[in-house]
Design a protein around this motif. Structure first.
Motif, PDB file in Angstrom:
ATOM      1  N   MET A  23       3.698 -42.800  35.202  1.00 30.09           N
ATOM      2  CA  MET A  23       4.060 -41.385  35.104  1.00 30.09           C
ATOM      3  C   MET A  23       4.326 -40.981  33.656  1.00 30.09           C
ATOM      4  O   MET A  23       4.791 -41.794  32.853  1.00 30.09           O
ATOM      5  N   ASN A  24       4.019 -39.738  33.343  1.00 26.83           N
ATOM      6  CA  ASN A  24       4.339 -39.185  32.025  1.00 26.83           C
ATOM      7  C   ASN A  24       5.825 -39.393  31.711  1.00 26.83           C
ATOM      8  O   ASN A  24       6.683 -39.159  32.564  1.00 26.83           O
ATOM      9  N   MET A  25       6.114 -39.851  30.484  1.00 27.57           N
ATOM     10  CA  MET A  25       7.478 -40.223  30.118  1.00 27.57           C
ATOM     11  C   MET A  25       8.445 -39.053  30.248  1.00 27.57           C
ATOM     12  O   MET A  25       9.577 -39.209  30.734  1.00 27.57           O
ATOM     13  N   LEU A  27       8.265 -36.423  32.251  1.00 31.07           N
ATOM     14  CA  LEU A  27       8.521 -36.163  33.667  1.00 31.07           C
ATOM     15  C   LEU A  27       9.431 -37.237  34.264  1.00 31.07           C
ATOM     16  O   LEU A  27      10.301 -36.937  35.094  1.00 31.07           O
ATOM     17  N   ILE A 282       3.757 -32.696  22.709  1.00 27.83           N
ATOM     18  CA  ILE A 282       4.095 -33.984  23.327  1.00 27.83           C
ATOM     19  C   ILE A 282       5.523 -34.379  22.969  1.00 27.83           C
ATOM     20  O   ILE A 282       6.321 -34.774  23.823  1.00 27.83           O
ATOM     21  N   LEU A 286       9.045 -34.373  25.427  1.00 31.70           N
ATOM     22  CA  LEU A 286       9.892 -35.562  25.525  1.00 31.70           C
ATOM     23  C   LEU A 286      11.353 -35.218  25.232  1.00 31.70           C
ATOM     24  O   LEU A 286      12.268 -35.673  25.920  1.00 31.70           O
TER      25      LEU A 286
END
Length: 430
Positions: A23-25, A27, A282, A286
């Motif tokens: 999973m995307n960090m 999220l 990005i 984060l």
């Protein structure tokens, strides 16, 4: 089991599972933060939304997009190329000279962009083809360039220091000052390591350029060399803050690229802004996700929970520091630098402060460890950049980086054992 301990389990297990499934960090951080909120009895979608916004609603964080933009402009506008040309003019003729050029250029470029990925991409794009033509072993050359690229997060201006400072409420100016000496030590360490590696490589020496040619290359790099003096000098004298320094760096790089070097046109600005915008998005996503998790970590008082678990280690600062560095080495093999800062710095710093460790020193060590993680497999983001640019397999680059990785681990151990090597220069430069 107390809600705080349960929240710690939810956070740890949740991150491991979500990262494990790819999973995307950002999220993953939001979901683990939401899970902690539910366990602690603070579930409120409005609270989660407010923290998402608060994660990026920060004046110091404005430095991040501008430093990213400055790095893109340096690479597109010929600033990076002129630094490399100058280094090559002075030491390129020495046996293994392109390696020394790479190290010198890495240190100089680190004092301008603060981005490991941008610096590594520039170095690899320009120097790897030259090294290949002159018979340098590609694996070792790629490893050296990757190792040089991670000096950027240490020498100011450093984007990771900005993120760390905002996340932990530590002085960004002092963090910048703390990185000068360690960054130079990293450069010297690479010089020594490259010299030792040269003993196993057969490379011819070249003819030195005439003094006139060397001076001409130096003159062409004048505007590039002026950039770090303006940035660091302006911050040291109080003319502008680190955030404002990022704007100055981006504006300076734009003016030099357009009107001095003239390697950029007005129409080229659009693609540069798009590339910088994508990278910024990005990083900022984060930061937003990390704020959700960080807020819940504060509510659960996880630093106090961990402090009680660590017990005797808190009474021995150096032993605690050594243990934390070992833990961060393991984390660095699995996480990139930015998420490592966002997730673990708010948890670890209060424990370090309770043990009497200087927060600026701890910040330097934290970022240094995370930077080393950029060239540590299996993640090794910088390794992937070099492999992609040089069209090499990741296995080759990992093999080539090993001697330099060992050098950095020794430097990390040195700073852990003797914190005065960091704190004394900071006190002197204040």
């Amino acid at each position: 089991m107390s809600p705080e301990a349960l929240a710690f389990i939810v956070f740890s297990a949740g991150m491991l599972v979500l990262m494990g499934i790819g999973m995307n960090m950002a999220l993953a951080l939001v979901l683990t933060g939401a899970g902690m909120a539910w366990v602690l009895g603070f579930w409120d979608t409005q609270l989660l939304a407010q923290n998402l916004v608060a994660g990026i609603d920060s004046f110091p964080l404005l430095a991040v997009p501008f430093f990213i933009l400055a790095g893109e402009l340096m690479n597109s506008g010929g600033i990076s190329k002129r630094i490399i040309d100058m280094a090559q003019a002075w030491v390129g003729h020495i046996r293994g000279g392109l390696g020394f050029v790479a190290i010198g250029a890495a240190v100089l470029m680190a004092s301008m962009s603060g981005s490991a990925l941008a610096d590594t991409a520039a170095l690899a794009t320009i120097l790897l083809p030259m090294m290949k033509r002159q018979g340098y072993p590609m694996a070792t050359s790629a490893g050296l360039l990757a190792s040089g690229g991670i000096i950027a997060p240490i020498i100011p201006p450093s984007m990771p220091f900005v993120i760390y400072g905002v996340t932990t409420n530590t002085s960004i100016s002092l963090l910048f000052l703390s990185g000068i000496v360690p960054g130079l030590v990293m450069g010297v360490g690479l010089l020594v390591a490259w010299r030792l590696v040269l003993g196993k490589i057969e490379l011819p020496a070249g003819e030195p350029l005439p003094l006139k040619e060397r001076l001409r290359a130096t003159a062409k790099a004048f505007w590039a060399m002026l950039m770090p003096l303006i940035i660091i000098g302006g911050m040291k004298t109080g003319v502008f803050t680190p955030t404002e320094a990022a704007v100055v760096a981006a504006f300076y790089a734009l003016v030099v690229s357009l009107f001095v070097h003239r390697e950029m046109r007005i129409v080229d600005i659009g693609p540069v802004l798009v590339r910088a915008g994508k990278t910024t998005a990005i990083v900022m996503f984060l930061c937003a996700g990390a704020q959700v998790a960080s807020y819940m970590i504060t509510l659960a008082d996880l630093p106090a929970v961990l402090t009680s678990w660590l017990g005797p280690l808190v009474q021995s600062p150096r032993l605690l520091m050594a243990v934390m560095m070992i833990v961060l080495v393991l984390i660095g093999t699995a996480l990139d630098l930015t998420p490592t800062i966002l997730i673990f710095a708010p948890v670890m710093l209060p424990i370090a402060v309770k043990a009497g460790i200087d927060p600026v020193y701890f910040g330097l060590m934290f970022v240094l460890n995370g930077a080393i993680g950029l060239i540590t497999p299996p993640v090794g983001t910088v390794l992937n950049v070099v492999a992609g640019v040089g069209r090499l397999s990741l296995h080759q680059v990992i093999k080539g980086v090993n001697p330099f990785l060992v050098t950095y681990v020794l430097i990390l151990a040195l700073f852990t054992a003797f914190p005065q090597l960091v704190t004394a220069p900071v006190a002197w430069m204040r």
